[in-house]
Design an enzyme around this catalytic site. Sequence first.
Site, PDB file in Angstrom:
ATOM      1  N   ASP A 112       0.818  -1.208   0.000  1.00  0.00           N
ATOM      2  CA  ASP A 112       0.000   0.000   0.000  1.00  0.00           C
ATOM      3  C   ASP A 112       0.856   1.264   0.000  1.00  0.00           C
ATOM      4  OD1 ASP A 112      -1.999   1.871   0.356  1.00  0.00           O
ATOM      5  OD2 ASP A 112      -2.252   1.439   2.484  1.00  0.00           O
ATOM      6  N   ASP A 298      -2.050   5.871  -5.199  1.00  0.00           N
ATOM      7  CA  ASP A 298      -2.415   5.004  -4.087  1.00  0.00           C
ATOM      8  C   ASP A 298      -2.769   3.599  -4.565  1.00  0.00           C
ATOM      9  OD1 ASP A 298      -3.399   3.854  -1.808  1.00  0.00           O
ATOM     10  OD2 ASP A 298      -5.097   5.206  -1.572  1.00  0.00           O
TER      11      ASP A 298
END
Length: 444
Positions: A112, A298
């Site tokens: 992430d 992201d």
Amino acid sequence: MNRCILLLLGALLLVQGLHVHKRQQKLRTVSLKKQPTLRETLLQAGSFETFAKHRHGYKKYLKTNGNHHFDKYQALNVEGEIDELLRNYMDAQYFGTISIGTPAQNFTVIFDTGSSNLWIPSKKCPFYDIACMLHHRYDSKSSSTYKEDGRKMAIQYGTGSMKGFISKDSVCVAGVCAEDQPFAEATSEPGITFVAAKFDGILGMAYPEIAVLGVQPVFNTLFEQKKVPSNLFSFWLNRNPDSEIGGEITFGGIDSRRYVEPITYVPVTRKGYWQFKMDKVVGSGVLGCSNGCQAIADTGTSLIAGPKAQIEAIQNFIGAEPLIKGEYMISCDKVPTLPPVSFVIGGQEFSLKGEDYVLKVSQGGKTICLSGFMGIDLPERVGELWILGDVFIGRYYSVFDFDQNRVGFAQAKTADGRPVDPAPRPFRSVFDNESEESMEQDDE
């Protein structure tokens, strides 16, 4: 004279040796698997109401509490709690495997770029924590390389807090290990997201500045310990739903097989998230970010999110119809003819076709098509912020460079090496074209 020649030869051999050493330190790749998102799992079970309520509650939380995280990262507080306000994971779908401890204990994690901590479920979680009990759990007693830390920490999500404590152990990824790596053993995991999740934990790859308790992220430890050749990593995601290959992360470099030159780089504007300036969002005209805005690359979500009013303009432009609680649906028959939506970054236009920004999911045996754009209202003091998730990153090869504090995007290739069209191109606004036409008429 002879002494000078010998010194010169020695210097040349030393340089050559350094180059050989650098070549020997190969790039490390992590294979990613693509799994159904929690959104898809709930829809397939006919639980759209459950999904929508969860997402609606998350967005309401953002609207109410969205200012905390952006106050100079004040969340690095004494209790070690941080508000990961942009984290949802309802739409996360790309996972990879890491191991912790000696002998190795394997875990499936989300890599992430929107967070900075590594956490996995702990063997010490209580029996009534369903999310923890349904996943692989780290057992410190089974590892000979475990070191106690004990600091308590919590990460606040939209559905509640993930609570746990810090431990240290050997964390291995891509064939190399970060020794004495601090990470969190989770003893409490919030909400339905983590109960039904296909992943065990999260491996954050954003800047250390937003890490809970200032814990150094795994990749930064790998570079510090000279386990990877360069202080950057890159993502290639495979958006082909029929392929077994989900994607790859390259640690310490860039994989030239996965993209087409050139790479467009933009500087990081704030060390925290991988945040940069985006010029605008365009369709037949400007749809959003008209005066420039901030954006975040992201990998922790599959969607593209932006200010609610501007996202609604995009939904209208692509012909999406409101479904429920901020969700929009598109007729699957129209996907091949949907107009492109483009994001102008570093003066280059990165376009998404309908097949790129529409998510196909099954509900009750039927396929429905949902818009990959989501509106988020953040407090006015935060400013205009966009999140470019896997809908965008899956289309464009993405480079995250710590050394030069920059993010790069390039035309991606398919798994078999074919360029995914269209390629990025220099942005030319409607006004540019009108100006050129006016000049041509004046010349006549």
